[in-house]
Design an enzyme around this catalytic site. Structure first.
Site, short mmCIF file in Angstrom:
data_model
loop_
_atom_site.label_atom_id
_atom_site.label_comp_id
_atom_site.label_asym_id
_atom_site.label_seq_id
_atom_site.Cartn_x
_atom_site.Cartn_y
_atom_site.Cartn_z
N GLU A 161 8.91 1.03 11.42
CA GLU A 161 10.09 1.86 11.20
C GLU A 161 9.56 3.29 11.22
O GLU A 161 8.89 3.72 10.29
CB GLU A 161 10.67 1.50 9.83
N CYS A 206 13.38 10.14 8.15
CA CYS A 206 13.12 9.74 9.53
C CYS A 206 14.27 10.10 10.45
O CYS A 206 14.08 10.51 11.58
CB CYS A 206 12.80 8.25 9.61
N LYS A 261 0.88 -1.18 0.00
CA LYS A 261 0.00 0.00 0.00
C LYS A 261 0.91 1.23 0.00
O LYS A 261 1.43 1.64 1.03
CB LYS A 261 -0.89 -0.03 1.25
N GLU A 283 8.31 16.10 15.44
CA GLU A 283 8.91 15.83 14.13
C GLU A 283 8.27 16.75 13.10
O GLU A 283 7.07 16.67 12.86
CB GLU A 283 8.68 14.36 13.76
P1 NAI Z 1 1.61 8.56 7.81
O1 NAI Z 1 2.34 7.74 8.81
O2 NAI Z 1 0.20 8.91 8.11
O3 NAI Z 1 1.64 7.81 6.39
C1 NAI Z 1 2.52 6.76 6.06
C2 NAI Z 1 1.74 5.63 5.42
O4 NAI Z 1 0.78 5.13 6.34
C3 NAI Z 1 0.95 6.04 4.18
O5 NAI Z 1 0.96 4.99 3.25
C4 NAI Z 1 -0.45 6.24 4.73
O6 NAI Z 1 -1.44 6.09 3.75
C5 NAI Z 1 -0.51 5.13 5.75
N1 NAI Z 1 -1.50 5.33 6.81
C6 NAI Z 1 -1.95 6.50 7.33
N2 NAI Z 1 -2.87 6.28 8.28
C7 NAI Z 1 -3.01 4.93 8.38
C8 NAI Z 1 -3.79 4.09 9.21
N3 NAI Z 1 -4.62 4.57 10.13
N4 NAI Z 1 -3.66 2.76 9.08
C9 NAI Z 1 -2.80 2.25 8.18
N5 NAI Z 1 -2.04 3.00 7.35
C10 NAI Z 1 -2.14 4.32 7.46
O7 NAI Z 1 2.42 9.88 7.57
P2 NAI Z 1 1.92 11.16 6.72
O8 NAI Z 1 0.52 11.51 7.07
O9 NAI Z 1 2.22 10.90 5.32
O10 NAI Z 1 2.91 12.28 7.29
C11 NAI Z 1 2.62 12.93 8.51
C12 NAI Z 1 3.86 13.08 9.34
O11 NAI Z 1 4.37 11.83 9.70
C13 NAI Z 1 5.02 13.76 8.64
O12 NAI Z 1 4.96 15.13 8.70
C14 NAI Z 1 6.20 13.22 9.41
O13 NAI Z 1 6.38 13.94 10.59
C15 NAI Z 1 5.76 11.83 9.75
N6 NAI Z 1 6.30 10.82 8.80
C16 NAI Z 1 7.45 10.23 9.11
C17 NAI Z 1 8.01 9.33 8.25
C18 NAI Z 1 9.30 8.71 8.58
O14 NAI Z 1 9.92 8.03 7.75
N7 NAI Z 1 9.77 8.90 9.79
C19 NAI Z 1 7.42 9.00 6.95
C20 NAI Z 1 6.16 9.68 6.71
C21 NAI Z 1 5.66 10.56 7.61
#
Ligand code: NAI
Ligand code: MG
Length: 468
Positions: A266, A300, A191, A399
């Site tokens: 992760e 990250c 996904k 973050e």
């Molecule tokens: P997110 O963690 O919401 O999204 C990452 C993945 O998870 C996407 O594929 C999303 O569709 C999926 N996802 C979202 N909600 C979900 C749920 N309830 N159940 C299962 N899958 C779900 O991150 P987002 O909204 O893209 O970014 C928000 C903040 O998160 C960023 O500003 C950053 O601070 C952090 N982030 C950190 C990452 C890292 O590598 N440390 C990567 C992405 C976001």
């Protein structure tokens, strides 16, 4: 409306504005609901594709296909055969690498120098996973039971894997989820993030071309709250492998409880860089600056909190701010670009919100702090340095996921360690010093005191050469 374009390089065979279906059971299909969403270039706003929007029903179909493939044809593949499939996939990724990397640049904005630069890592990973297909094995175990009883362990594939990835490096993240699944004989539903699904879909095409049987690799784009949540909760999924924010990680742990799925997470960080006064400034300035500005801070392990000794505090802050100012911010397709846009308008709003907050919280803006004047569209933010930041303030604790650095004074080893560890995150840290004993001592204590949002903590120890 015609717009003057400095960079004409936007045509891409896979990102030609057309409709992209999802991959389920070896077939390209529209969403069961008929819904779709748009994928746009964050540097220009240009439409790259409309993409089938998966939700719970598509996840159901993909899980059924993945289960059937897991119990059927894929279970008959011997380790050498799985290895061969992975090596073929690696060859195809190699052949199409320029196309795949420019797809990431278009879809999420990273500079082409960065996405092209992952070539060796991406191919090396895939071929390493291919090797793993023949290398993972169980053990024989001596026992003291009466009689002749032979004890051994067998490593078996876990089953159907739900892989949920973020947008900050879609090709690499897709590979490090799909690769291990194929190596171990699992089947997978990938996904991708709604912000950048294209490289994952293209990888799905290449997996079919490599001879992966139908249903072994499924790619279901869609939103997190619908498709992602359905995958995390599905009773037919045996394991979830997730990369993304810690908040989503927490909701995945809860959702996975229904059938006690295995979960690997992760997650994010607020990683400290400690700069001691004896560090070689010529090495430490670019090192610390790019630790936070690379990929526009959307990493990250970004080094977002920098602790600097008073003696060099002003000089170091000014030099990092000047370094940030000198970076070329622009369209990622331009080979000269060093810093691309943020991934989306939502991310731009998040980051600009933190910029206002930093000013309200009383930090001093030492560089950047807004949208670059020379770019009149796209989700760009200047590399930004806040000085005199309070480590308990919001910008130093949350973050941000943008090119925003907090510089905080800290004198001496003990004080630097205490304040660096004053965070809920623990992912990565850097120490800049010319004293090798101090470097190891400090790095170890940062690790031990870190609160583990991640199962494996990585120490990035940046040592300058010892003086002759
Ligand atoms: P997110 O963690 O919401 O999204 C990452 C993945 O998870 C996407 O594929 C999303 O569709 C999926 N996802 C979202 N909600 C979900 C749920 N309830 N159940 C299962 N899958 C779900 O991150 P987002 O909204 O893209 O970014 C928000 C903040 O998160 C960023 O500003 C950053 O601070 C952090 N982030 C950190 C990452 C890292 O590598 N440390 C990567 C992405 C976001
Ligand atoms: Mg989200």
């Amino acid at each position: 409306m015609a717009q003057a374009q400095a960079i004409p390089l936007t045509r891409h065979a896979f990102a030609d504005g057309s409709f992209k279906k999802m991959l389920i059971d070896g077939k390209w299909v529209a969403a069961a609901s008929g819904k779709h969403f748009e994928s746009r270039n964050p540097a220009t706003g240009e439409l790259l594709a409309t993409v089938a929007e998966g939700d719970a029903e598509d996840i159901n179909r993909a899980v059924t296909a993945a289960r059937k493939a897991f119990e059927g044809p894929w279970s008959k593949f011997k380790p050498f055969e799985r290895q061969l499939v992975l090596l073929k996939l690696a060859d195809l990724v190699e052949r199409h690498f320029d196309e795949l990397s420019s797809l990431d640049t278009l879809d999420m904005g990273a500079p082409i120098s960065r996405t092209r630069g992952t070539r060796q890592r991406v191919l090396g990973m895939l071929r390493w996973y291919a090797g793993q297909a023949t290398s993972i094995h169980g053990e024989t175990i001596p026992n003291s039971l009466p009689g002749e009883i032979f004890s051994y362990t067998l490593k078996e594939p876990v089953g159907v894997v739900g892989a949920i990835i973020p947008w900050n490096g879609p090709l690499g993240a897709s590979i490090w989820k799909v690769g291990p699944a194929l190596a171990t004989g699992c089947t997978v539903i990938l996904k991708p993030a709604e912000e950048a699904p294209l490289a994952s879909l293209r990888l799905g095409e290449l997996a079919l071309e490599a001879g992966v049987p139908p249903g072994v690799v499924n790619v279901v784009p869609g939103y997190g709250e619908t498709a992602g949540a359905a995958l995390a909760a599905h009773p037919g999924v045996d394991k979830v492998a997730f990369t993304g924010s810690h908040l989503t990680g927490q909701s995945i742990v809860k959702a996975s409880a229904g059938n006690l799925k295995r979960v690997s997470l992760e997650l994010g960080g607020k990683s400290p860089d400690i700069v001691f006064a004896d560090a070689d400034m010529d090495a430490a300035v670019p090192g610390a600056a790019m630790a936070v500005f690379a990929n526009s801070g959307q990493i990250c392990s970004a080094g977002t909190r920098m602790f600097v000794e008073q003696k060099v505090y002003d000089e170091f802050t000014d030099r990092v701010a000047a370094f940030g100012k000198g970076l070329r911010v622009g369209n990622g397709l331009d080979p000269e670009t060093q810093i691309g846009p943020l991934v989306s308008e939502q991310q731009l709003e998040r980051v600009t919100g933190y910029l206002s907050l930093g000013k309200q919280e009383g930090a001093r803006l030492a560089g950047g702090g807004g949208r670059p004047a020379h770019l009149n569209r796209g989700y760009f933010i200047e590399p930004t340095v806040f000085a005199n930041v309070d480590n308990r303030s919001t910008i130093a604790q949350e973050e941000i996921f943008g090119p925003v650095l907090s510089v905080i004074p800290a004198d001496g080893e003990e004080a630097a360690i205490q304040i660096a560890n004053d965070t809920v995150y623990g992912l990565n840290n850097s120490v800049f010093t010319n004293d090798i004993d101090r470097a190891y001592r400090t790095a170890r204590r940062l690790l031990r005191a870190s609160f583990l949002y991640l199962p494996a903590v990585l120490a990035l120890l940046l040592l300058n050469p010892l003086p002759a």
